[in-house]
Scaffold this active site. Structure first.
Site, PDB file in Angstrom:
ATOM      1  N   HIS A 169       0.819  -1.223   0.000  1.00 57.42           N
ATOM      2  CA  HIS A 169       0.000   0.000   0.000  1.00 57.42           C
ATOM      3  C   HIS A 169       0.854   1.275   0.000  1.00 57.42           C
ATOM      4  CE1 HIS A 169      -3.545  -2.395   0.432  1.00 57.42           C
ATOM      5  NE2 HIS A 169      -3.243  -2.825   1.635  1.00 57.42           N
ATOM      6  N   ASP A 205      -2.409 -10.588  -2.239  1.00 49.14           N
ATOM      7  CA  ASP A 205      -2.982 -10.099  -0.978  1.00 49.14           C
ATOM      8  C   ASP A 205      -4.481  -9.834  -1.172  1.00 49.14           C
ATOM      9  OD1 ASP A 205      -1.943  -8.633   1.775  1.00 49.14           O
ATOM     10  OD2 ASP A 205      -3.726  -7.648   0.934  1.00 49.14           O
ATOM     11  N   HIS A 207      -6.186  -7.394  -0.301  1.00 52.26           N
ATOM     12  CA  HIS A 207      -6.465  -5.991  -0.647  1.00 52.26           C
ATOM     13  C   HIS A 207      -5.699  -5.575  -1.912  1.00 52.26           C
ATOM     14  CE1 HIS A 207      -6.944  -6.261   3.794  1.00 52.26           C
ATOM     15  NE2 HIS A 207      -8.023  -5.529   3.546  1.00 52.26           N
ATOM     16  N   ASP A 294      -3.917 -12.754   3.868  1.00 53.12           N
ATOM     17  CA  ASP A 294      -5.254 -12.388   4.333  1.00 53.12           C
ATOM     18  C   ASP A 294      -6.337 -12.826   3.341  1.00 53.12           C
ATOM     19  OD1 ASP A 294      -4.206 -10.490   2.634  1.00 53.12           O
ATOM     20  OD2 ASP A 294      -4.738  -8.759   3.860  1.00 53.12           O
TER      21      ASP A 294
END
Ligand SMILES: [Zn+2]
Length: 350
Positions: A169, A205, A207, A294
């Site tokens: 991110h 991931d 996200h 995740d």
């Protein structure tokens, strides 16, 4: 496979993050993640995890903006200068209470004189608090990714970096979502500058990695494929949509595959297979994987239904590309199963 882990990671230990509604919740990116992973890898004989040197500034500035690096290096000390004027409890992290329009600001701009302004400019959300140990932990984490890239350049078939804090991110000049320096992007950059041909970066991931997308969006020498929860309803919301395909020379070299809540192994693997067919048409010579765990069914943050058998299959699909591969830990917050989930993902490389 060589494995690298950070030694400074416990110095970055924020007590909380702030989620929608302004609620303070325990920080998901817990220090405990690294020892859990290292212990599991050792128990299963996956590599022989070794510490890596911190990332040097020359490597960092090949991707991140110098003014952003200056901010990260000095932010906590600058914040402490403010402390006597406020009734903050000791150790209060730097976390913005405002956000700035992201217009380019020249170094030394009056608009960024205040540490409050700099925090609002360089930190995009309330899940990237800066503590006393954040900078050294981030340097150490990035160093693991670069060491893993170097291991592959030295002839290893694959290498794994137990990065914490994670990185995907973090963009050219911003921190967000537990991320400060983009570890996987630094690994890709190291591979690209040494191999001098196209590198693939696959982000699994849960996200969307909006920092990675920011870093390579205008480039065609690092091609990115990201499978993630649809940002129509999941963080980071404003990035990671299917119509974001790159710009300028990068147009057509970046692909986002937004996925629905609850996706199971079979449907995920179908999406991955189609993405990898597209990816290999770009003829990459090496691979970096943003390995966020995740996506696993037992993760407390994610909503996917990917089982351990599914993780084995995902790892097998990636290994079947037969490219020199650097895998970099991103998210993954189910402490009791994180290590075993990673062992499953890495099995085909070990
Ligand atoms: Zn994630």
């Amino acid at each position: 496979m060589q494995v690298f882990f950070p030694t400074e990671t416990a110095r970055h230990d924020p007590a909380f993050e702030v989620i929608e509604g302004g609620l303070r919740v325990p920080y998901s990116d817990a220090c405990e993640r690294v020892p859990r992973v290292v212990t599991a890898l050792r128990q299963h004989g996956v590599g022989d995890p070794q510490p890596a040197p911190a990332c040097d500034l020359g490597m960092l500035s090949s991707l991140h903006a110098p003014d952003y690096l200056d901010f990260l290096a000095c932010a906590y000390a600058d914040w402490q200068v403010e402390a006597p004027r406020h009734a903050w409890p000791p150790g209060t992290p730097l976390l913005p209470a405002l956000s700035s329009p992201r217009r380019p600001r020249p170094p030394g701009s009056a608009a960024l004189q205040s540490v409050f302004a700099r925090a609002g400019y360089y930190v995009l959300d309330l899940a990237a608090p800066i503590t006393a140990g954040t900078w050294s932990a981030a340097l150490d984490s990035a160093g693991c990714a670069v060491a893993a890239a170097q291991a592959v350049l030295s002839g290893q078939r694959a290498a794994f970096a137990v990065c914490r804090p994670p990185g995907h991110h973090a963009g050219r000049d911003f921190a967000a979502g537990f991320c400060y320096l983009n570890n996987a992007a630094l690994a890709a950059q190291r591979l690209q500058t040494r191999i001098r041909s196209r590198i693939a970066l696959v982000d699994i991931d849960y996200h969307a990695g909006h920092g990675t997308q920011d870093l390579f969006y205008l480039r065609d020498d690092v091609v990115t494929l990201s499978l993630h929860a649809d940002p129509a309803w999941e963080y980071p919301f404003y990035s990671g949509h299917a119509d974001e395909r790159g710009e300028g020379p990068g147009h057509g070299y970046h692909r986002n595959l937004p996925l629905p809540r609850g996706i199971d192994d079979a449907r995920y693997l179908d999406a991955l297979d189609s993405g990898l067919v597209w990816l290999m048409r770009q003829r990459p010579q090496a691979l970096v994987v943003s390995a966020g765990l995740d996506l696993a069914i037992d993760d407390p943050v994610g909503t996917f239904a990917i089982t351990r058998a599914g993780l084995l299959q995902i790892g097998a699909r990636l290994a079947a590309l037969r490219l020199p591969t650097v895998l970099v830990l991103e998210g993954g917050y189910a402490l009791d199963s994180l290590g075993d989930n990673l062992v499953a993902l890495l099995a085909a490389f070990a």
